[in-house]
Design a protein around this motif. Structure first.
Motif, PDB file in Angstrom:
ATOM      1  N   LEU A 280      32.929 -29.749  38.949  1.00 16.55           N
ATOM      2  CA  LEU A 280      32.909 -28.364  39.416  1.00 16.55           C
ATOM      3  C   LEU A 280      34.347 -27.759  39.347  1.00 16.55           C
ATOM      4  O   LEU A 280      34.143 -26.361  39.066  1.00 16.55           O
ATOM      5  CB  LEU A 280      32.764 -28.665  40.890  1.00 16.55           C
ATOM      6  CG  LEU A 280      31.226 -29.100  41.471  1.00 16.55           C
ATOM      7  CD1 LEU A 280      31.344 -29.216  42.950  1.00 16.55           C
ATOM      8  CD2 LEU A 280      30.278 -28.299  40.735  1.00 16.55           C
TER       9      LEU A 280
ATOM     10  N   LEU B  49      34.261 -26.273  35.824  1.00 18.57           N
ATOM     11  CA  LEU B  49      33.209 -25.123  36.018  1.00 18.57           C
ATOM     12  C   LEU B  49      33.959 -23.965  36.530  1.00 18.57           C
ATOM     13  O   LEU B  49      33.963 -22.792  35.789  1.00 18.57           O
ATOM     14  CB  LEU B  49      31.974 -25.409  36.768  1.00 18.57           C
ATOM     15  CG  LEU B  49      30.959 -24.281  36.944  1.00 18.57           C
ATOM     16  CD1 LEU B  49      30.325 -24.029  35.532  1.00 18.57           C
ATOM     17  CD2 LEU B  49      29.949 -24.583  37.879  1.00 18.57           C
ATOM     18  N   GLU B  50      34.676 -24.034  37.383  1.00 16.14           N
ATOM     19  CA  GLU B  50      35.526 -23.032  37.972  1.00 16.14           C
ATOM     20  C   GLU B  50      36.734 -22.392  37.051  1.00 16.14           C
ATOM     21  O   GLU B  50      36.947 -21.209  36.806  1.00 16.14           O
ATOM     22  CB  GLU B  50      36.263 -23.397  38.981  1.00 16.14           C
ATOM     23  CG  GLU B  50      37.013 -22.500  39.988  1.00 16.14           C
ATOM     24  CD  GLU B  50      37.621 -22.998  41.052  1.00 16.14           C
ATOM     25  OE1 GLU B  50      38.832 -22.208  41.662  1.00 16.14           O
ATOM     26  OE2 GLU B  50      37.142 -23.918  41.870  1.00 16.14           O
TER      27      GLU B  50
ATOM     28  N   GLN C 298      30.686 -24.493  30.913  1.00 11.88           N
ATOM     29  CA  GLN C 298      29.885 -23.092  30.925  1.00 11.88           C
ATOM     30  C   GLN C 298      28.722 -23.424  31.924  1.00 11.88           C
ATOM     31  O   GLN C 298      28.325 -24.336  32.109  1.00 11.88           O
ATOM     32  CB  GLN C 298      29.417 -22.852  29.450  1.00 11.88           C
ATOM     33  CG  GLN C 298      30.442 -22.671  28.567  1.00 11.88           C
ATOM     34  CD  GLN C 298      31.454 -21.172  29.005  1.00 11.88           C
ATOM     35  OE1 GLN C 298      30.964 -20.205  29.421  1.00 11.88           O
ATOM     36  NE2 GLN C 298      32.550 -21.463  28.981  1.00 11.88           N
ATOM     37  N   GLN C 299      28.233 -22.334  32.547  1.00 14.63           N
ATOM     38  CA  GLN C 299      27.581 -22.347  33.666  1.00 14.63           C
ATOM     39  C   GLN C 299      26.118 -22.668  33.302  1.00 14.63           C
ATOM     40  O   GLN C 299      25.285 -23.414  33.868  1.00 14.63           O
ATOM     41  CB  GLN C 299      27.380 -20.902  34.493  1.00 14.63           C
ATOM     42  CG  GLN C 299      26.466 -20.876  35.562  1.00 14.63           C
ATOM     43  CD  GLN C 299      27.028 -21.780  36.901  1.00 14.63           C
ATOM     44  OE1 GLN C 299      28.323 -21.599  37.395  1.00 14.63           O
ATOM     45  NE2 GLN C 299      26.186 -22.637  37.420  1.00 14.63           N
ATOM     46  N   GLN C 300      25.828 -22.137  31.736  1.00 16.50           N
ATOM     47  CA  GLN C 300      24.713 -22.375  31.298  1.00 16.50           C
ATOM     48  C   GLN C 300      24.428 -23.882  31.221  1.00 16.50           C
ATOM     49  O   GLN C 300      23.381 -24.326  31.194  1.00 16.50           O
ATOM     50  CB  GLN C 300      24.554 -21.670  29.836  1.00 16.50           C
ATOM     51  CG  GLN C 300      23.484 -22.302  29.102  1.00 16.50           C
ATOM     52  CD  GLN C 300      23.879 -21.699  27.602  1.00 16.50           C
ATOM     53  OE1 GLN C 300      23.983 -20.296  27.181  1.00 16.50           O
ATOM     54  NE2 GLN C 300      23.867 -22.523  26.566  1.00 16.50           N
TER      55      GLN C 300
ATOM     56  N   MET D  28      26.032 -26.427  33.043  1.00 13.77           N
ATOM     57  CA  MET D  28      25.959 -27.070  34.071  1.00 13.77           C
ATOM     58  C   MET D  28      24.322 -26.787  34.665  1.00 13.77           C
ATOM     59  O   MET D  28      24.126 -27.711  35.338  1.00 13.77           O
ATOM     60  CB  MET D  28      26.808 -26.559  35.222  1.00 13.77           C
ATOM     61  CG  MET D  28      26.943 -27.050  36.474  1.00 13.77           C
ATOM     62  SD  MET D  28      27.238 -28.816  36.422  1.00 13.77           S
ATOM     63  CE  MET D  28      28.961 -28.765  36.278  1.00 13.77           C
ATOM     64  N   ASN D  29      23.721 -25.718  34.524  1.00 15.63           N
ATOM     65  CA  ASN D  29      22.520 -25.413  34.956  1.00 15.63           C
ATOM     66  C   ASN D  29      21.457 -26.232  34.254  1.00 15.63           C
ATOM     67  O   ASN D  29      20.472 -26.849  34.954  1.00 15.63           O
ATOM     68  CB  ASN D  29      22.078 -23.922  34.681  1.00 15.63           C
ATOM     69  CG  ASN D  29      22.858 -22.928  35.447  1.00 15.63           C
ATOM     70  OD1 ASN D  29      23.475 -23.227  36.574  1.00 15.63           O
ATOM     71  ND2 ASN D  29      22.652 -21.684  35.094  1.00 15.63           N
TER      72      ASN D  29
ATOM     73  N   ARG E  49      21.862 -30.034  35.815  1.00 15.84           N
ATOM     74  CA  ARG E  49      21.462 -30.269  36.921  1.00 15.84           C
ATOM     75  C   ARG E  49      19.919 -30.128  36.849  1.00 15.84           C
ATOM     76  O   ARG E  49      19.149 -30.850  37.592  1.00 15.84           O
ATOM     77  CB  ARG E  49      21.907 -29.008  37.920  1.00 15.84           C
ATOM     78  CG  ARG E  49      23.219 -29.380  38.390  1.00 15.84           C
ATOM     79  CD  ARG E  49      23.889 -27.838  39.085  1.00 15.84           C
ATOM     80  NE  ARG E  49      24.980 -28.274  39.469  1.00 15.84           N
ATOM     81  CZ  ARG E  49      26.000 -27.301  40.142  1.00 15.84           C
ATOM     82  NH1 ARG E  49      25.540 -25.890  40.090  1.00 15.84           N
ATOM     83  NH2 ARG E  49      27.163 -27.530  40.526  1.00 15.84           N
TER      84      ARG E  49
END
Length: 343
Positions: free
Chosen positions: A315, A318-319, A324-326, A328-329, A332
């Motif tokens: 996390l 990510l911050e 990258q958020q892509q 991490m999505n 998950r």
């Protein structure tokens, strides 16, 4: 039209009928093998499975007087399921028919669960998995990431291939460029080609030469067009996108292996819309996200789920923009799809 829901008894009856049909087919196949083995069969020799058709496969002889010839072969009952790319021991019969008597060990295998959750090999003995996508149908990062996890798990080198790049326009360019930038930053090899216009095909051919590669991806991304461009004599069927859904139509129904004149092989696999990873563990998924390598094991809590826990290294990355958020999505989503959420 909505799909008709079947009750439990109807489902049971359908499964019973299908089971009886499969048993009859297996009995006929066993009789065919016995008839062949009872006749005159040639000596044992090595072969390569170049296509699979239900209970039969096409085998190319790789040595001896029959080298290069293709035979439709039955399988002995005690053999495991074979896939395109398998190396086998077989015996030739009459009229282009043969019997496979043994499967040779696989160096690699690309697998995925089928609709019933049972693990199904897709291709064997491949060196490189070519993940094909295109501006249309719209590419999905989650599907690409699932293939990358599978490649890492199987120890197969990945290549990301954007086909139909001539269809890039002002509307789809920002999203496509952002998608490709993520993978280029991570160090994945990325190629942009157009099978229709021929752009970038020489670079692709250089990547494929001397390797055993498999094309994977959604239906409609142009895998068959790529095969036709690379091997003009093959002439595989090419299907249009559905006008209603924008999704591809299935034109390749079975994985087939082709030879390049300069060395190397290519396996063209049927298009899919989903790629399940129910056969891998949470640790396998995490290993498939290569940017996590230096972060795993550094969270404050040993059993960190990388969700909302304080002191989570992923996390924090990510911050900071190191993850990258892509991605991490995707991570998950994949974890959530595993049996018991992969924990």
């Amino acid at each position: 039209m909505a799909k008709r829901q079947l009750n439990r008894r109807q489902n049971w009856r359908i499964e019973k009928i299908q089971g009886e049909r499969a048993a009859r087919a297996a009995k006929r196949e066993s009789s065919a093998v016995e008839a062949l083995e009872g006749g005159d069969l040639g000596p044992e020799q090595h072969g390569l499975v170049i296509a699979h058709f239900g209970v039969q496969v096409e085998v190319e002889a790789v040595d001896g007087e029959l080298a290069g010839q293709v035979f439709r072969c039955h399988l002995r009952a005690n053999l495991p399921a074979l896939v395109t790319g398998d190396r086998v021991v077989w015996r030739a019969g009459n009229q282009g028919i043969g019997v496979i008597v043994a499967q040779l060990p696989r160096t690699t295998e690309l697998c995925r669960p089928d609709s019933r959750g049972q693990l199904k090999p897709v291709a064997a003995n491949v060196d490189m998995i070519v993940i094909v996508f295109a501006p249309l149908p719209e590419p999905h990062a989650n599907l690409i990431d699932r293939y990358l996890v599978a490649a890492e798990h199987a120890g197969i080198r990945p290549l990301l291939l954007l086909n139909k790049f001539d269809l890039i326009d002002e509307q789809n360019a920002p999203a496509l460029n952002a998608l490709l930038a993520v993978y280029r930053t991570l160090g994945y090899p990325v190629l942009e080609v157009s099978a229709h216009h021929g752009n970038g095909m020489e670079q692709l051919q250089k990547q494929l030469d001397g390797r055993i590669s498999v094309f994977v991806g959604q239906s409609g991304v142009g895998k068959s067009s790529l095969v036709n461009s690379l091997l003009p004599d093959v002439e595989t069927r090419v299907g249009p996108l559905s006008e209603l859904s924008g999704q591809g139509t299935h034109t390749t129904t079975t994985a087939r292996l082709f030879h390049f004149p300069g060395g190397g092989e290519l396996i063209d696999s049927p298009g899919i819309r989903e790629f399940g990873l129910g056969h891998v563990s949470r640790a396998d998924v995490e290993a498939g996200f290569i940017e996590f390598n230096d972060l795993l094991g550094t969270c404050r809590f040993r059993d960190c789920k990388h969700d909302r826990e304080p002191g989570c290294a992923l996390l924090k990355a990510l911050e900071d923009g190191r993850v990258q958020q892509q991605r991490m999505n995707s991570y998950r989503s994949i974890i959530a799809s595993l049996p018991e959420n992969g924990y």
